[in-house]
Design an enzyme around this catalytic site. Structure first.
Site, PDB file in Angstrom:
ATOM      1  N   HIS A 104     -25.600 -23.083  16.640  1.00  0.00           N
ATOM      2  CA  HIS A 104     -24.489 -23.493  17.486  1.00  0.00           C
ATOM      3  C   HIS A 104     -24.446 -25.006  17.647  1.00  0.00           C
ATOM      4  O   HIS A 104     -25.418 -25.722  17.384  1.00  0.00           O
ATOM      5  CB  HIS A 104     -24.582 -22.835  18.868  1.00  0.00           C
ATOM      6  N   ASP A 106     -23.558 -27.396  20.884  1.00  0.00           N
ATOM      7  CA  ASP A 106     -23.461 -27.184  22.329  1.00  0.00           C
ATOM      8  C   ASP A 106     -22.052 -27.451  22.854  1.00  0.00           C
ATOM      9  O   ASP A 106     -21.420 -28.456  22.521  1.00  0.00           O
ATOM     10  CB  ASP A 106     -24.434 -28.106  23.067  1.00  0.00           C
ATOM     11  N   HIS A 259     -27.842 -26.500  15.796  1.00  0.00           N
ATOM     12  CA  HIS A 259     -29.275 -26.276  15.981  1.00  0.00           C
ATOM     13  C   HIS A 259     -29.536 -24.815  16.359  1.00  0.00           C
ATOM     14  O   HIS A 259     -28.627 -24.072  16.720  1.00  0.00           O
ATOM     15  CB  HIS A 259     -29.866 -27.229  17.024  1.00  0.00           C
ATOM     16  N   ARG A 274     -33.716 -30.099  29.788  1.00  0.00           N
ATOM     17  CA  ARG A 274     -32.624 -30.588  28.955  1.00  0.00           C
ATOM     18  C   ARG A 274     -31.702 -31.516  29.745  1.00  0.00           C
ATOM     19  O   ARG A 274     -31.213 -31.140  30.811  1.00  0.00           O
ATOM     20  CB  ARG A 274     -31.803 -29.417  28.404  1.00  0.00           C
TER      21      ARG A 274
END
Length: 283
Positions: A104, A106, A259, A274
């Site tokens: 995907h 993000d 990723h 994150r």
């Protein structure tokens, strides 16, 4: 673009993308010269790795802010104490769902998807839990001229909705990471071929997690082409793979990569923080 560095040294980890940055301490403020080198290296290598970093959440946030302002997530809760961070925790007894466990880009379902991510490893399993990336500029460049000509100018619909219900998350399985967003549905259209605002390079900008169909086509007409492109994009020659260590930080450009988080550490705990960097509307 000229890729010369005065303040850092880089060590590529694969031919397609990815490089380790040596001799940088991210716990201290980054001056303009060093920051310029880091950004230049990011545009070249797409994903950068900084090992042996001892960062407090405040220092992690401070570094992320030097790359760009934070972006919140409609589906994922922020850290209780540090709203700029998302805590990605998988306990040893969590099974089934793996956060990030599909290829995907993000938040491609947003009008302005994230520019990138600074992901920091706090607790890791004794083995496994690697992350892989693919270079979507290289993917585009390796398509046939006829395919590139067809894709240029096309737009694709990206969609996300009700992740809790959609993924049927059980017991723990990252449930603490998700907002109560079962009824939210987001749809947006982006160019299939995106131009990087810093380098001017073109890249394929679709992904199997959120790209639904091509504008003006039915889902049935779109699916074979989307499936082909997404499978083509993850050929090993276009990818790199990173083995995390405690204190490792990965900084990647979300605009020209996909990723995938590998779920091969069942029975062990993994904790990542994150910082998501806000982006612009794709062109």
């Amino acid at each position: 673009m000229n890729y010369h560095y005065k303040h850092i040294s880089t060590e590529p980890i694969a031919g397609a993308l990815g490089a380790e940055i040596k001799g940088v301490d991210l716990s201290t403020p980054i001056d303009e010269g060093l920051l310029s080198d880091i950004k230049t290296a990011l545009w070249k290598h797409k994903v950068l790795f900084f090992r042996n970093q001892d960062l407090t959440p405040e220092q992690h946030i401070a570094f992320g802010r030097q790359i760009g302002p934070p972006q919140s997530d409609l589906f994922v809760k922020h850290h209780d104490k540090y709203p700029e961070l998302i805590e990605l925790l998988k306990e040893a007894d969590d099974t089934g769902y793996n956060f990030g466990g599909s290829w995907h880009s993000d938040t491609s379902y947003l009008e302005a998807p994230s520019m990138g991510v600074a992901l920091y490893a706090r607790e890791l399993p004794p083995y496994g839990g690697d992350t892989t990336w693919t270079n979507m500029e290289m993917v585009y460049q390796n398509l046939s001229p006829a395919m590139r000509n067809m894709l240029d100018g096309l737009r694709a619909e990206h969609v996300a909705h009700g992740l809790k219900q959609q993924l049927k998350i059980r017991k723990g399985d990252y449930a603490i990471s998700f907002n109560n967003a079962d009824e939210i549905r987001i749809e947006v259209k982006h160019p299939v071929v995106r131009t990087h605002p810093e380098t001017g390079n073109k890249s394929l900008f679709i992904n199997p997690a959120y790209t639904y169909r091509l504008e003006g086509m039915s889902e049935e007409e779109s699916k074979p082409l989307i499936d082909f492109l997404c499978e083509f994009a993850i050929r090993p020659a276009f990818t790199c793979r990173f083995k995390w260590e405690p204190g490792s930080l990965a900084l990647w450009d979300n605009r020209n990569t996909m990723h995938f988080a590998i779920n091969d550490y069942e029975g062990h705990r993994r904790l990542m923080h994150r910082y998501t960097i806000a982006g612009e509307i794709p062109e």
